[in-house]
Design a protein around this motif. Structure first.
Motif, PDB file in Angstrom:
ATOM      1  N   ARG A  67     -14.522 -75.137 -31.608  1.00  0.00           N
ATOM      2  CA  ARG A  67     -15.939 -75.278 -31.026  1.00  0.00           C
ATOM      3  C   ARG A  67     -15.932 -74.835 -29.757  1.00  0.00           C
ATOM      4  NH1 ARG A  67     -18.352 -79.544 -33.055  1.00  0.00           N
ATOM      5  NH2 ARG A  67     -17.849 -80.861 -31.463  1.00  0.00           N
ATOM      6  N   ARG A  68     -15.076 -75.817 -29.095  1.00  0.00           N
ATOM      7  CA  ARG A  68     -15.112 -75.440 -27.678  1.00  0.00           C
ATOM      8  C   ARG A  68     -14.199 -74.002 -27.253  1.00  0.00           C
ATOM      9  NH1 ARG A  68     -12.793 -81.338 -25.390  1.00  0.00           N
ATOM     10  NH2 ARG A  68     -14.862 -82.557 -25.666  1.00  0.00           N
ATOM     11  N   MET A  69     -13.295 -73.674 -27.937  1.00  0.00           N
ATOM     12  CA  MET A  69     -12.872 -72.391 -28.008  1.00  0.00           C
ATOM     13  C   MET A  69     -13.989 -71.269 -28.164  1.00  0.00           C
ATOM     14  SD  MET A  69      -9.260 -73.016 -29.478  1.00  0.00           S
ATOM     15  CE  MET A  69      -8.554 -71.324 -29.682  1.00  0.00           C
ATOM     16  N   LEU A  70     -14.878 -71.526 -29.114  1.00  0.00           N
ATOM     17  CA  LEU A  70     -15.749 -70.557 -29.606  1.00  0.00           C
ATOM     18  C   LEU A  70     -16.862 -70.366 -28.550  1.00  0.00           C
ATOM     19  CD1 LEU A  70     -16.861 -68.814 -31.871  1.00  0.00           C
ATOM     20  CD2 LEU A  70     -18.050 -70.754 -32.688  1.00  0.00           C
ATOM     21  N   ASN A  71     -17.371 -71.446 -27.998  1.00  0.00           N
ATOM     22  CA  ASN A  71     -18.435 -71.769 -27.046  1.00  0.00           C
ATOM     23  C   ASN A  71     -18.034 -71.719 -25.565  1.00  0.00           C
ATOM     24  OD1 ASN A  71     -20.497 -71.705 -29.270  1.00  0.00           O
ATOM     25  ND2 ASN A  71     -19.713 -73.731 -29.610  1.00  0.00           N
ATOM     26  N   GLY A  72     -16.667 -71.715 -25.200  1.00  0.00           N
ATOM     27  CA  GLY A  72     -16.350 -72.142 -23.734  1.00  0.00           C
ATOM     28  C   GLY A  72     -16.336 -73.573 -23.756  1.00  0.00           C
ATOM     29  N   PHE A  73     -15.862 -73.910 -22.683  1.00  0.00           N
ATOM     30  CA  PHE A  73     -15.900 -75.420 -22.257  1.00  0.00           C
ATOM     31  C   PHE A  73     -15.254 -75.692 -20.974  1.00  0.00           C
ATOM     32  CE2 PHE A  73     -13.781 -79.675 -22.250  1.00  0.00           C
ATOM     33  CZ  PHE A  73     -14.822 -80.451 -22.546  1.00  0.00           C
ATOM     34  N   GLN A  74     -15.852 -76.747 -20.107  1.00  0.00           N
ATOM     35  CA  GLN A  74     -15.317 -77.085 -18.915  1.00  0.00           C
ATOM     36  C   GLN A  74     -14.791 -78.407 -18.989  1.00  0.00           C
ATOM     37  OE1 GLN A  74     -17.846 -76.043 -15.442  1.00  0.00           O
ATOM     38  NE2 GLN A  74     -16.259 -77.000 -14.132  1.00  0.00           N
ATOM     39  N   SER A  75     -13.634 -78.643 -18.904  1.00  0.00           N
ATOM     40  CA  SER A  75     -13.075 -80.075 -18.671  1.00  0.00           C
ATOM     41  C   SER A  75     -13.566 -80.832 -17.475  1.00  0.00           C
ATOM     42  CB  SER A  75     -11.409 -79.983 -18.654  1.00  0.00           C
ATOM     43  OG  SER A  75     -10.997 -79.286 -19.645  1.00  0.00           O
ATOM     44  N   PRO A  76     -13.951 -82.087 -17.941  1.00  0.00           N
ATOM     45  CA  PRO A  76     -14.380 -82.899 -16.685  1.00  0.00           C
ATOM     46  C   PRO A  76     -13.539 -83.017 -15.513  1.00  0.00           C
ATOM     47  CG  PRO A  76     -14.441 -84.309 -18.928  1.00  0.00           C
ATOM     48  CD  PRO A  76     -13.815 -82.846 -19.013  1.00  0.00           C
ATOM     49  N   GLY A  77     -14.073 -82.922 -14.614  1.00  0.00           N
ATOM     50  CA  GLY A  77     -13.129 -82.569 -13.287  1.00  0.00           C
ATOM     51  C   GLY A  77     -12.740 -81.300 -13.081  1.00  0.00           C
ATOM     52  N   SER A  78     -12.695 -80.372 -14.081  1.00  0.00           N
ATOM     53  CA  SER A  78     -12.083 -79.294 -13.586  1.00  0.00           C
ATOM     54  C   SER A  78     -13.034 -78.189 -12.742  1.00  0.00           C
ATOM     55  CB  SER A  78     -11.855 -78.623 -14.789  1.00  0.00           C
ATOM     56  OG  SER A  78     -11.068 -77.077 -14.706  1.00  0.00           O
ATOM     57  N   PRO A  84     -16.220 -68.412 -23.367  1.00  0.00           N
ATOM     58  CA  PRO A  84     -16.336 -68.361 -24.730  1.00  0.00           C
ATOM     59  C   PRO A  84     -15.092 -67.500 -25.500  1.00  0.00           C
ATOM     60  CG  PRO A  84     -18.717 -68.296 -23.820  1.00  0.00           C
ATOM     61  CD  PRO A  84     -17.602 -68.237 -22.745  1.00  0.00           C
ATOM     62  N   LYS A  85     -14.421 -67.776 -26.388  1.00  0.00           N
ATOM     63  CA  LYS A  85     -13.305 -67.098 -26.903  1.00  0.00           C
ATOM     64  C   LYS A  85     -12.135 -66.782 -25.908  1.00  0.00           C
ATOM     65  CE  LYS A  85     -16.207 -65.374 -30.767  1.00  0.00           C
ATOM     66  NZ  LYS A  85     -16.597 -64.248 -31.585  1.00  0.00           N
ATOM     67  N   GLY A  86     -12.032 -67.567 -24.911  1.00  0.00           N
ATOM     68  CA  GLY A  86     -11.330 -67.398 -23.871  1.00  0.00           C
ATOM     69  C   GLY A  86     -11.307 -65.897 -23.163  1.00  0.00           C
ATOM     70  N   GLY A  87     -12.723 -65.479 -23.306  1.00  0.00           N
ATOM     71  CA  GLY A  87     -12.652 -64.196 -22.750  1.00  0.00           C
ATOM     72  C   GLY A  87     -12.650 -62.979 -23.458  1.00  0.00           C
ATOM     73  N   ASN A  88     -12.232 -63.495 -24.713  1.00  0.00           N
ATOM     74  CA  ASN A  88     -11.867 -62.214 -25.775  1.00  0.00           C
ATOM     75  C   ASN A  88     -12.916 -62.292 -26.957  1.00  0.00           C
ATOM     76  OD1 ASN A  88     -11.072 -60.529 -27.551  1.00  0.00           O
ATOM     77  ND2 ASN A  88      -8.684 -61.127 -27.541  1.00  0.00           N
ATOM     78  N   PRO A  89     -13.944 -61.599 -26.393  1.00  0.00           N
ATOM     79  CA  PRO A  89     -15.048 -61.458 -27.538  1.00  0.00           C
ATOM     80  C   PRO A  89     -14.880 -60.939 -28.987  1.00  0.00           C
ATOM     81  CG  PRO A  89     -15.518 -59.609 -25.981  1.00  0.00           C
ATOM     82  CD  PRO A  89     -14.365 -60.356 -25.547  1.00  0.00           C
ATOM     83  N   GLY A  90     -13.679 -60.422 -29.071  1.00  0.00           N
ATOM     84  CA  GLY A  90     -13.070 -59.679 -30.510  1.00  0.00           C
ATOM     85  C   GLY A  90     -12.536 -60.950 -31.309  1.00  0.00           C
ATOM     86  N   ARG A  94     -11.536 -67.340 -37.478  1.00  0.00           N
ATOM     87  CA  ARG A  94     -10.346 -67.489 -38.175  1.00  0.00           C
ATOM     88  C   ARG A  94      -9.277 -67.364 -37.271  1.00  0.00           C
ATOM     89  NH1 ARG A  94      -8.479 -66.572 -43.637  1.00  0.00           N
ATOM     90  NH2 ARG A  94      -6.431 -66.256 -43.633  1.00  0.00           N
ATOM     91  N   ASP A  95      -9.410 -66.490 -36.118  1.00  0.00           N
ATOM     92  CA  ASP A  95      -8.235 -66.257 -34.926  1.00  0.00           C
ATOM     93  C   ASP A  95      -8.209 -67.600 -34.426  1.00  0.00           C
ATOM     94  OD1 ASP A  95      -8.007 -63.530 -35.656  1.00  0.00           O
ATOM     95  OD2 ASP A  95      -9.555 -62.830 -34.230  1.00  0.00           O
ATOM     96  N   LEU A  96      -9.319 -68.213 -33.864  1.00  0.00           N
ATOM     97  CA  LEU A  96      -9.612 -69.551 -33.332  1.00  0.00           C
ATOM     98  C   LEU A  96      -8.651 -70.625 -33.947  1.00  0.00           C
ATOM     99  CD1 LEU A  96     -12.943 -69.412 -31.773  1.00  0.00           C
ATOM    100  CD2 LEU A  96     -11.055 -68.652 -30.673  1.00  0.00           C
TER     101      LEU A  96
END
Length: 109
Positions: A67-78, A84-90, A94-96
């Protein structure tokens, strides 16, 4: 939201399936994750979490990581967020899932 999980090294079946997942996972990691997380998973720039450490992201359930990889995520304090998708919309769900399996087998916390 549905999650599709690939054949993993834990599944019964022909040995080549595990090798295919590992090879694909590595290729996906190198293509989408290595820039920020580094080839050792420890983070290659300030603010990127070490995914190899005890208590790090890989201690969380697969569904949470995907879910975090799919939607993007910011770690607390970062100071920076993973897009989202690590910047790779493709990337697909299943890849995740393949990436999670690869990271779990490669970067054991």
């Amino acid at each position: 939201m549905s999650f599709v999980y690939p054949t993993t090294t834990h599944a019964a079946g022909p040995p080549h399936l595990a090798a295919d997942v590992s090879t694909t996972g590595r290729a996906l990691f190198e293509g989408s994750c290595i820039m920020c997380h580094g080839d050792d998973g420890k983070g290659s720039m300030p603010g990127v979490p070490d995914i190899t450490g005890a208590g790090g992201p890989l201690t969380q359930p697969d569904r949470m990581l995907i879910r975090r990889m799919l939607n993007g995520f910011q770690s607390p304090g970062s100071p920076m967020a993973m897009p989202p998708k690590g910047g790779n919309p493709g990337l697909t769900e299943r890849d995740l899932a393949t990436l999670v399996d690869y990271m779990r087998s490669t970067f054991k916390p």
